[in-house]
Design a protein around this motif. Structure first.
Motif, PDB file in Angstrom:
ATOM      1  N   THR A 198       0.853  -1.195   0.000  1.00  0.00           N
ATOM      2  CA  THR A 198       0.000   0.000   0.000  1.00  0.00           C
ATOM      3  C   THR A 198       0.885   1.240   0.000  1.00  0.00           C
ATOM      4  O   THR A 198       1.753   1.396   0.857  1.00  0.00           O
ATOM      5  CB  THR A 198      -0.900   0.024   1.263  1.00  0.00           C
ATOM      6  OG1 THR A 198      -1.580  -1.226   1.344  1.00  0.00           O
ATOM      7  CG2 THR A 198      -1.907   1.154   1.201  1.00  0.00           C
ATOM      8  N   CYS A 199       0.634   2.108  -0.973  1.00  0.00           N
ATOM      9  CA  CYS A 199       1.414   3.353  -1.059  1.00  0.00           C
ATOM     10  C   CYS A 199       1.019   4.263   0.099  1.00  0.00           C
ATOM     11  O   CYS A 199      -0.170   4.450   0.376  1.00  0.00           O
ATOM     12  CB  CYS A 199       1.138   4.029  -2.399  1.00  0.00           C
ATOM     13  SG  CYS A 199       1.799   5.701  -2.514  1.00  0.00           S
ATOM     14  N   ILE A 200       1.994   4.842   0.777  1.00  0.00           N
ATOM     15  CA  ILE A 200       1.683   5.686   1.947  1.00  0.00           C
ATOM     16  C   ILE A 200       1.069   7.030   1.551  1.00  0.00           C
ATOM     17  O   ILE A 200       0.619   7.777   2.407  1.00  0.00           O
ATOM     18  CB  ILE A 200       2.914   5.925   2.859  1.00  0.00           C
ATOM     19  CG1 ILE A 200       4.030   6.663   2.099  1.00  0.00           C
ATOM     20  CG2 ILE A 200       3.403   4.625   3.487  1.00  0.00           C
ATOM     21  CD1 ILE A 200       5.085   7.278   3.011  1.00  0.00           C
ATOM     22  N   TYR A 201       1.037   7.338   0.262  1.00  0.00           N
ATOM     23  CA  TYR A 201       0.373   8.578  -0.174  1.00  0.00           C
ATOM     24  C   TYR A 201      -0.994   8.308  -0.791  1.00  0.00           C
ATOM     25  O   TYR A 201      -2.009   8.695  -0.261  1.00  0.00           O
ATOM     26  CB  TYR A 201       1.269   9.376  -1.127  1.00  0.00           C
ATOM     27  CG  TYR A 201       2.338  10.132  -0.359  1.00  0.00           C
ATOM     28  CD1 TYR A 201       2.025  11.327   0.291  1.00  0.00           C
ATOM     29  CD2 TYR A 201       3.630   9.635  -0.239  1.00  0.00           C
ATOM     30  CE1 TYR A 201       2.977  12.018   1.028  1.00  0.00           C
ATOM     31  CE2 TYR A 201       4.596  10.320   0.500  1.00  0.00           C
ATOM     32  CZ  TYR A 201       4.259  11.515   1.128  1.00  0.00           C
ATOM     33  OH  TYR A 201       5.196  12.184   1.859  1.00  0.00           O
ATOM     34  N   CYS A 202      -1.041   7.588  -1.909  1.00  0.00           N
ATOM     35  CA  CYS A 202      -2.337   7.414  -2.582  1.00  0.00           C
ATOM     36  C   CYS A 202      -3.135   6.253  -2.004  1.00  0.00           C
ATOM     37  O   CYS A 202      -4.306   6.092  -2.335  1.00  0.00           O
ATOM     38  CB  CYS A 202      -2.137   7.249  -4.079  1.00  0.00           C
ATOM     39  SG  CYS A 202      -1.260   5.741  -4.533  1.00  0.00           S
ATOM     40  N   LEU A 203      -2.522   5.456  -1.138  1.00  0.00           N
ATOM     41  CA  LEU A 203      -3.155   4.317  -0.457  1.00  0.00           C
ATOM     42  C   LEU A 203      -3.594   3.202  -1.405  1.00  0.00           C
ATOM     43  O   LEU A 203      -4.358   2.319  -1.012  1.00  0.00           O
ATOM     44  CB  LEU A 203      -4.349   4.772   0.403  1.00  0.00           C
ATOM     45  CG  LEU A 203      -4.047   5.762   1.535  1.00  0.00           C
ATOM     46  CD1 LEU A 203      -5.332   6.121   2.290  1.00  0.00           C
ATOM     47  CD2 LEU A 203      -3.012   5.194   2.523  1.00  0.00           C
ATOM     48  N   VAL A 227       6.459   4.290  -1.353  1.00  0.00           N
ATOM     49  CA  VAL A 227       5.814   5.326  -2.161  1.00  0.00           C
ATOM     50  C   VAL A 227       5.772   4.794  -3.597  1.00  0.00           C
ATOM     51  O   VAL A 227       6.804   4.433  -4.156  1.00  0.00           O
ATOM     52  CB  VAL A 227       6.599   6.668  -2.113  1.00  0.00           C
ATOM     53  CG1 VAL A 227       5.950   7.704  -3.021  1.00  0.00           C
ATOM     54  CG2 VAL A 227       6.683   7.187  -0.680  1.00  0.00           C
ATOM     55  N   CYS A 228       4.566   4.700  -4.177  1.00  0.00           N
ATOM     56  CA  CYS A 228       4.457   4.084  -5.506  1.00  0.00           C
ATOM     57  C   CYS A 228       5.116   4.969  -6.563  1.00  0.00           C
ATOM     58  O   CYS A 228       5.281   6.177  -6.369  1.00  0.00           O
ATOM     59  CB  CYS A 228       2.996   3.796  -5.861  1.00  0.00           C
ATOM     60  SG  CYS A 228       2.050   5.237  -6.364  1.00  0.00           S
ATOM     61  N   ASP A 229       5.482   4.372  -7.674  1.00  0.00           N
ATOM     62  CA  ASP A 229       6.208   5.101  -8.711  1.00  0.00           C
ATOM     63  C   ASP A 229       5.396   6.258  -9.286  1.00  0.00           C
ATOM     64  O   ASP A 229       5.954   7.279  -9.671  1.00  0.00           O
ATOM     65  CB  ASP A 229       6.629   4.141  -9.839  1.00  0.00           C
ATOM     66  CG  ASP A 229       7.675   3.145  -9.342  1.00  0.00           C
ATOM     67  OD1 ASP A 229       8.249   3.383  -8.252  1.00  0.00           O
ATOM     68  OD2 ASP A 229       7.908   2.130 -10.027  1.00  0.00           O
ATOM     69  N   SER A 230       4.077   6.107  -9.317  1.00  0.00           N
ATOM     70  CA  SER A 230       3.318   7.215  -9.909  1.00  0.00           C
ATOM     71  C   SER A 230       3.271   8.405  -8.944  1.00  0.00           C
ATOM     72  O   SER A 230       3.377   9.556  -9.375  1.00  0.00           O
ATOM     73  CB  SER A 230       1.944   6.767 -10.407  1.00  0.00           C
ATOM     74  OG  SER A 230       1.026   6.727  -9.380  1.00  0.00           O
ATOM     75  N   CYS A 231       3.161   8.174  -7.642  1.00  0.00           N
ATOM     76  CA  CYS A 231       3.248   9.288  -6.680  1.00  0.00           C
ATOM     77  C   CYS A 231       4.640   9.910  -6.736  1.00  0.00           C
ATOM     78  O   CYS A 231       4.790  11.135  -6.764  1.00  0.00           O
ATOM     79  CB  CYS A 231       2.955   8.822  -5.259  1.00  0.00           C
ATOM     80  SG  CYS A 231       1.199   8.547  -4.939  1.00  0.00           S
ATOM     81  N   ASN A 232       5.652   9.058  -6.775  1.00  0.00           N
ATOM     82  CA  ASN A 232       7.030   9.528  -6.835  1.00  0.00           C
ATOM     83  C   ASN A 232       7.259  10.436  -8.045  1.00  0.00           C
ATOM     84  O   ASN A 232       7.880  11.502  -7.949  1.00  0.00           O
ATOM     85  CB  ASN A 232       7.955   8.302  -6.891  1.00  0.00           C
ATOM     86  CG  ASN A 232       9.417   8.669  -6.989  1.00  0.00           C
ATOM     87  OD1 ASN A 232       9.922   8.916  -8.082  1.00  0.00           O
ATOM     88  ND2 ASN A 232      10.106   8.737  -5.860  1.00  0.00           N
TER      89      ASN A 232
HETATM   90 ZN   LIG Z   1       1.000   6.277  -4.578  1.00  0.00          ZN
END
Ligand SMILES: [Zn+2]
Length: 336
Positions: free
Chosen positions: A6-11, A43-48
């Motif tokens: 689970t991405c800590i930003y977009c979940l 942190v997922c690559d798209s958020c990054n």
């Molecule tokens: Zn994300």
């Protein structure tokens, strides 16, 4: 079975393959550090990518802190990039015949350094003086206000515009009912190579605040791990960083005090960036302080009245960009 994270930003729950990139707690544009703090696989690559292309770019190019990278040698002058006329970092010339006029910074290839150049603006002559008040195009008052303020707008020499902006300035003036005719001799000698003392004013906009909030949240995630920061009480700060959505209270405040108790408000401070995390004075909210170049201190409210586990989260580090090292602030040393 494919491991999901689970991405800590977009979940979003995504396969591990979507978490290839490392997220730097402090954007790399503010220095490279040994044993750097990075978030791996949270942190997922798209958020990054979104952070890199938007928030970090803005923080580096459009802010006063971004400009300080060149003063402090974190970046070489030739790498200077700005948003040009759209740059929210406005410089006001402090002295000389163009005192009060606006300028912005650009990198001059000929001079191999960062120089100032006039911004689009209009100067109005104050009646009975040889002084002008300058307005950026979007802030030009209407004709009645200008008369009220006592500007000599009816005389041919009463309106001053840097020559390269004649056309856009004329349009802006016409929209406010003011006619403007450029005078041949009225050219701008605000040359890029002049060393005038400048007062730099910057706009701290939401994007800057979001980039700062991200550094704060990254720092907490780095030390407290994703299980802790996935708590739903952090959804507000996540949404602010990702979408700019704001709750009814301020998430990022500016404190005019250095983080370290032994440093002066005005004067020389240690040359480093600083990030801390701690419980707020209320004992239940989680706050972080971020200071780039140990200059403006931003206080970020990461979670208000946190309902999760209460553990020791007090930490602070300084990122010394001269020695490229990261040092921990001791808990005994007074820091706020
Ligand atoms: Zn994300």
């Amino acid at each position: 079975m494919v491991k999901r994270i689970t991405c800590i930003y977009c979940l979003k729950d995504e396969a591990q393959a979507s978490f290839k990139k490392r997220e730097h707690v402090l954007p790399q544009s503010f220095g490279l550090f040994e044993n750097n703090f990075t978030l791996n696989g949270v942190v997922c690559d798209s958020c990054n990518k979104f952070f890199g292309d938007n928030l970090e770019l803005h923080l580096a190019r459009g802010t006063l802190e971004g400009g300080k990278r060149f003063e402090h040698g974190v970046k070489a002058s030739k790498e200077f990039k700005s948003f040009g006329k759209r740059d929210p970092t406005i410089i006001q010339v402090n002295e000389g015949p163009f005192a009060g006029s606006y300028a912005y910074k650009i990198y001059s290839k000929e001079q191999r350094r960062v120089v100032i150049t006039p911004a689009p603006q209009v100067g109005f002559l104050i009646k009975g003086t040889d002084k002008f008040d300058y307005y950026r195009l979007e802030n030009i008052p209407n004709i009645d206000e200008l008369r009220q303020k006592g500007y000599d707008i009816d005389s041919p020499k009463g309106i001053f515009v840097p020559s390269k902006y004649y056309e856009i300035a004329k349009k802006a003036l016409n929209e406010r009912g003011i006619s403007f005719k450029a005078l041949e001799e009225q050219d701008c000698s605000l040359q890029a190579d002049q060393h005038w003392e400048c007062k730099v004013t910057g706009t701290i906009d939401d994007k800057v605040m979001r980039a700062i909030a991200k550094i704060a949240f990254n720092y907490l995630a780095f030390w407290q791990k994703s299980e802790f920061v996935l708590h739903e009480d952090f959804n507000i700060i996540r949404e602010f960083v990702l979408n700019g959505k704001k709750p009814g209270y301020p998430l990022v405040r500016i404190m005019n005090k250095p983080i370290l108790g032994d440093e002066p408000v005005i004067g020389k401070r240690r040359s480093c960036h600083m990030v801390t995390s701690n419980w707020a004075a209320d004992g239940v909210s989680i706050v972080s302080q971020v200071s780039l170049f140990n200059w403006i201190t931003y206080v970020v409210c990461l979670a208000r009245e946190f309902s999760g586990a209460h553990k020791d989260i007090k930490r602070g580090h300084f990122f010394d960009f001269n020695s490229h090292s990261i040092l921990e602030l001791s808990k005994e040393k007074p820091y706020r």
